[in-house]
Scaffold this active site. Structure first.
Site, PDB file in Angstrom:
ATOM      1  N   GLU A  36      14.483  -7.197  25.688  1.00 18.51           N
ATOM      2  CA  GLU A  36      13.066  -7.418  25.962  1.00 18.51           C
ATOM      3  C   GLU A  36      12.797  -6.929  27.369  1.00 18.51           C
ATOM      4  OE1 GLU A  36      11.392 -11.399  25.657  1.00 18.51           O
ATOM      5  OE2 GLU A  36       9.465 -10.688  26.419  1.00 18.51           O
ATOM      6  N   GLU A 123       5.345  -7.545  21.564  1.00 21.98           N
ATOM      7  CA  GLU A 123       5.208  -9.004  21.565  1.00 21.98           C
ATOM      8  C   GLU A 123       3.805  -9.381  22.004  1.00 21.98           C
ATOM      9  OE1 GLU A 123       8.280 -11.027  23.677  1.00 21.98           O
ATOM     10  OE2 GLU A 123       9.880 -10.092  22.489  1.00 21.98           O
ATOM     11  N   ASP A 153       4.688 -14.028  19.985  1.00 24.33           N
ATOM     12  CA  ASP A 153       5.455 -14.619  21.088  1.00 24.33           C
ATOM     13  C   ASP A 153       5.057 -16.083  21.310  1.00 24.33           C
ATOM     14  OD1 ASP A 153       7.233 -14.665  23.168  1.00 24.33           O
ATOM     15  OD2 ASP A 153       6.203 -13.175  24.397  1.00 24.33           O
ATOM     16  N   GLU A 210      13.965 -18.069  21.962  1.00 17.26           N
ATOM     17  CA  GLU A 210      13.975 -17.704  23.381  1.00 17.26           C
ATOM     18  C   GLU A 210      14.611 -18.808  24.202  1.00 17.26           C
ATOM     19  OE1 GLU A 210       9.833 -17.624  24.403  1.00 17.26           O
ATOM     20  OE2 GLU A 210       9.878 -15.444  24.200  1.00 17.26           O
TER      21      GLU A 210
HETATM   22  P1  C2E Z   1       8.037 -14.305  27.923  1.00  9.85           P
HETATM   23  O1  C2E Z   1       7.547 -13.109  27.237  1.00  9.85           O
HETATM   24  O2  C2E Z   1       8.138 -15.542  27.092  1.00  9.85           O
HETATM   25  O3  C2E Z   1       9.413 -13.891  28.541  1.00  9.85           O
HETATM   26  C1  C2E Z   1      10.516 -14.691  28.552  1.00  9.85           C
HETATM   27  C2  C2E Z   1      10.607 -15.376  29.855  1.00  9.85           C
HETATM   28  O4  C2E Z   1      11.648 -16.315  29.783  1.00  9.85           O
HETATM   29  C3  C2E Z   1      10.958 -14.462  30.980  1.00  9.85           C
HETATM   30  O5  C2E Z   1      10.383 -14.969  32.139  1.00  9.85           O
HETATM   31  C4  C2E Z   1      12.459 -14.617  31.074  1.00  9.85           C
HETATM   32  O6  C2E Z   1      12.984 -14.281  32.317  1.00  9.85           O
HETATM   33  C5  C2E Z   1      12.567 -16.084  30.792  1.00  9.85           C
HETATM   34  N1  C2E Z   1      13.865 -16.427  30.284  1.00  9.85           N
HETATM   35  C6  C2E Z   1      14.697 -15.664  29.566  1.00  9.85           C
HETATM   36  N2  C2E Z   1      15.810 -16.344  29.216  1.00  9.85           N
HETATM   37  C7  C2E Z   1      15.651 -17.580  29.732  1.00  9.85           C
HETATM   38  C8  C2E Z   1      16.462 -18.750  29.702  1.00  9.85           C
HETATM   39  O7  C2E Z   1      17.556 -18.790  29.111  1.00  9.85           O
HETATM   40  N3  C2E Z   1      15.985 -19.856  30.324  1.00  9.85           N
HETATM   41  C9  C2E Z   1      14.781 -19.840  30.968  1.00  9.85           C
HETATM   42  N4  C2E Z   1      14.384 -20.977  31.553  1.00  9.85           N
HETATM   43  N5  C2E Z   1      13.991 -18.763  30.993  1.00  9.85           N
HETATM   44  C10 C2E Z   1      14.431 -17.640  30.391  1.00  9.85           C
HETATM   45  P2  C2E Z   1       9.641 -14.024  33.125  1.00  9.85           P
HETATM   46  O8  C2E Z   1      10.359 -12.744  33.213  1.00  9.85           O
HETATM   47  O9  C2E Z   1       9.379 -14.828  34.341  1.00  9.85           O
HETATM   48  O10 C2E Z   1       8.316 -13.750  32.366  1.00  9.85           O
HETATM   49  C11 C2E Z   1       7.384 -14.747  32.201  1.00  9.85           C
HETATM   50  C12 C2E Z   1       6.293 -14.290  31.298  1.00  9.85           C
HETATM   51  O11 C2E Z   1       5.530 -13.246  31.881  1.00  9.85           O
HETATM   52  C13 C2E Z   1       6.815 -13.680  30.002  1.00  9.85           C
HETATM   53  O12 C2E Z   1       7.148 -14.665  29.141  1.00  9.85           O
HETATM   54  C14 C2E Z   1       5.626 -12.872  29.572  1.00  9.85           C
HETATM   55  O13 C2E Z   1       4.663 -13.676  28.926  1.00  9.85           O
HETATM   56  C15 C2E Z   1       5.035 -12.419  30.880  1.00  9.85           C
HETATM   57  N6  C2E Z   1       5.454 -11.049  31.118  1.00  9.85           N
HETATM   58  C16 C2E Z   1       6.602 -10.590  31.652  1.00  9.85           C
HETATM   59  N7  C2E Z   1       6.598  -9.233  31.699  1.00  9.85           N
HETATM   60  C17 C2E Z   1       5.408  -8.850  31.170  1.00  9.85           C
HETATM   61  C18 C2E Z   1       4.792  -7.578  30.916  1.00  9.85           C
HETATM   62  O14 C2E Z   1       5.339  -6.516  31.188  1.00  9.85           O
HETATM   63  N8  C2E Z   1       3.555  -7.570  30.361  1.00  9.85           N
HETATM   64  C19 C2E Z   1       2.919  -8.723  30.035  1.00  9.85           C
HETATM   65  N9  C2E Z   1       1.736  -8.646  29.486  1.00  9.85           N
HETATM   66  N10 C2E Z   1       3.472  -9.932  30.235  1.00  9.85           N
HETATM   67  C20 C2E Z   1       4.702  -9.990  30.799  1.00  9.85           C
HETATM   68 CA    CA Z   2       8.049 -15.936  24.971  1.00 12.10          CA
HETATM   69 CA    CA Z   3       7.879 -12.063  25.421  1.00 12.32          CA
END
Ligand code: C2E
Ligand code: CA
Ligand code: CA
Length: 539
Positions: A36, A123, A153, A210
């Site tokens: 992802e 997603e 998602d 996730e």
């Molecule tokens: P998301 O799509 O639900 O992405 C998964 C989030 O969970 C990511 O946080 C990831 O780093 C985190 N994560 C993954 N594995 C674990 C785990 O084992 N434990 C915990 N506690 N967290 C984990 P991140 O990278 O901070 O992203 C947060 C949200 O920001 C994402 O949730 C997504 O909704 C948004 N996001 C990130 N990149 C993009 C993007 O390029 N475009 C858009 N539109 N939204 C994005």
């Molecule tokens: Ca998610």
């Molecule tokens: Ca996602």
């Protein structure tokens, strides 16, 4: 945190934003499925800024498209260099799904970087659908026509999850990490995850969990039938430069212990058929079983019963369901309550013979009942599975057999001869009680080769030799020997026996009798004696 739009756009141009890649794993095999893409911003002054902060700002202030374009360009290029079976999932914001030219933009970027859109999953969060569902549907269908897959998602966190699910042609369902997290401790979360996985399966969707951080969570997810997993257990998001290392890193199956084998069993079953088919299959087996089956909850209420049991109990199915055993079978209940309670405390009670009380259905019949605790994914006992076999006919048969054996034994004891049975090597298997009376041997003494101890020392070896000859040839045994009679010397016996041969031509055992030839011998000796004393008579 307040993010200045000008500054953000400037950062974008300077390349401060970059895609990170988090592995997605096939839970059943432990193999890498793909990644992802997650946005990262390393600000020269503030350091790492969380996407939870900058994504809402980008959406609100109109630079989300520019950001997405940048991330996809780099992301596609990085993926193009990896094995073609690895997939890429990207997050698309609510607004973007309403941009008519989104599919073309994605297509152009993919073509420019040599990335195949068959590898792309888009997603979308539930909120992404917004009010104009029709518009979103048109765009989603165009993306699918390009080969992309769609994932819903953060499932379970929005307000109208189920109706959203119907709106768009989704391929995947991502279970929100908040449920996965609390799943191993909280029963409610576990139930939500189980329900979401079940829902996904029944709709033919791939389920992705996730935020998998522990082995225990992964095992439970596998056990529940979840297909893909993502989380720190399998790897944190990494920059493009580290992708090759992640791809080549050795991976383990989710686990090799007992819960994994249990999980695999359940999982492989879940692959064979859709839950609805599986349910119909199980129902048919359940009803058709010649065994009475029931499932009781912890309050001793019937949750399900099969047809055989309704017949055994003489009570229709609808009169079982929701009612307690005590209500349905008041007379039988005191006899079975202890076993049900033992099973509810976790003990397997494998087989209890119970004679049904004289009042109630099928009075006096004998049933053989097993009680098996039923546990949920966390091992907590949630009910008892009861299986019941009516063994009345079997019991009657056994009684008859015992009676006829008794008759036979009685008859044999009346015979002047003493019957015996030995194995093909000469070990005694059975002998009449009269042998014991005659020799004074105890029940332990005659068994095996013990019977030889009663023989006269001079007769023992000749008897063994004679019997061995028969054992080898299969010819009848016919041998005479003396046995010790406590208090009254030696008695002469003649043993005769023949072999019982099995279907394979081998001797199974020998049956025979002992005949008291003491008097006959004495008479013979006397005759011989007379013949020696008065030789002149016949002359
Ligand atoms: P998301 O799509 O639900 O992405 C998964 C989030 O969970 C990511 O946080 C990831 O780093 C985190 N994560 C993954 N594995 C674990 C785990 O084992 N434990 C915990 N506690 N967290 C984990 P991140 O990278 O901070 O992203 C947060 C949200 O920001 C994402 O949730 C997504 O909704 C948004 N996001 C990130 N990149 C993009 C993007 O390029 N475009 C858009 N539109 N939204 C994005
Ligand atoms: Ca998610
Ligand atoms: Ca996602």
């Amino acid at each position: 945190m307040v993010i200045d739009t000008q500054e953000a756009r400037h950062s974008l141009e300077k390349g401060e934003f970059s895609p990170y890649f988090q592995p997605l794993i096939v839970l059943r095999t432990g193999k890498l499925k793909g990644f992802e893409l997650l946005a990262r911003w390393k600000h020269p002054v503030y350091g790492w800024i969380s996407p939870d902060d900058f994504i809402p700002a980008a959406e609100k202030n109109g630079w989300i498209d520019a950001l997405t374009r940048e991330l996809l360009r780099e992301g596609f290029a990085a993926m193009a260099a990896l094995p073609a079976e690895l997939t890429l999932a990207v997050n698309i914001s609510a607004l973007q799904l309403h941009h008519v030219n989104l599919p073309e933009r994605i297509q152009n970027l993919a073509e420019a970087t040599g990335f195949s859109l068959g590898r792309l999953t888009i997603e979308i969060t539930e909120s992404a659908l917004g009010a104009n569902v029709e518009n979103a549907r048109v765009i989603a269908n165009r993306l699918k026509a390009l080969g992309c897959k769609l994932a819903l998602d953060d499932f379970g966190t929005g307000y109208s999850s189920l109706s959203q699910l119907r709106c768009l042609p989704f391929d995947e369902l991502k279970v929100d990490r908040s449920f996965v997290h609390s799943m191993t401790e909280e029963r409610e979360s576990r139930k939500i995850v189980a329900a979401v996985v079940g829902l996904g399966q029944s709709l033919g969707l791939i389920t992705v969990a996730e935020g998998v951080e522990t082995q225990e969570e992964a095992e439970m997810l596998l056990w529940l039938g979840c297909e893909l997993g993502q989380g720190w257990l399998f790897g944190k998001p990494v920059p493009a430069a580290e992708l090759a290392n992640v791809v080549s890193a050795p991976r383990q199956r989710v686990s090799a212990d007992r819960s994994a084998s249990r999980a695999r069993r359940v999982y492989s079953r879940s692959l064979d058929a859709q839950p609805s088919q599986r349910f119909a299959q199980l129902r048919a087996i359940y009803d058709g079983a010649p065994v009475g089956l029931a499932f009781l909850d912890t309050k001793l209420r019937y949750i399900s019963v099969n047809r055989t049991l309704t017949e055994m109990n003489g009570v229709p199915m609808e009169d079982h369901l929701g009612r307690t055993v005590q209500e349905v079978l008041p007379a039988l209940f005191p006899k079975v309550e202890q076993y049900i309670r033992r099973a509810l405390s976790g003990e397997v009670v494998p087989g209890v013979e119970i004679v049904k009380p004289t009042s109630g259905p099928n009075p006096g019949t004998t049933i053989f009942v097993s009680y098996q605790p039923a546990r949920d994914e966390a091992g907590e006992v949630v009910g008892v599975m009861i299986s019941i076999v009516d063994v009345t006919a079997l019991k009657d048969e056994e009684k008859k057999r015992l009676e006829s054996e008794e008759h036979f034994r009685y008859m044999m004891e009346l015979m002047p001869q003493i019957p015996w049975v030995i194995d093909p090597e000469g070990r005694a298997l059975d002998v009449s009680q009269r042998w014991l009376q005659m020799t004074g041997m105890t029940d332990e003494q005659w068994r095996g080769f013990g019977w030889l101890d009663a023989l006269h020392p001079d007769d023992r070896q000749p008897t063994i030799d004679a019997m061995n000859r028969s054992f080898r040839s299969g010819q009848s045994i016919d041998v005479e020997y003396r046995v010790r009679q406590p208090g009254s010397g030696w008695k002469c016996l003649r043993a005769r026996g023949s072999a019982r041969v099995g279907a394979d031509g081998k001797i199974v055992c020998w049956y025979g009798t002992l005949e008291d030839i003491d008097e006959q011998k004495r008479y013979q000796e006397e005759l011989e004696h007379c013949a020696v004393e008065r030789p002149s008579i016949s002359a």
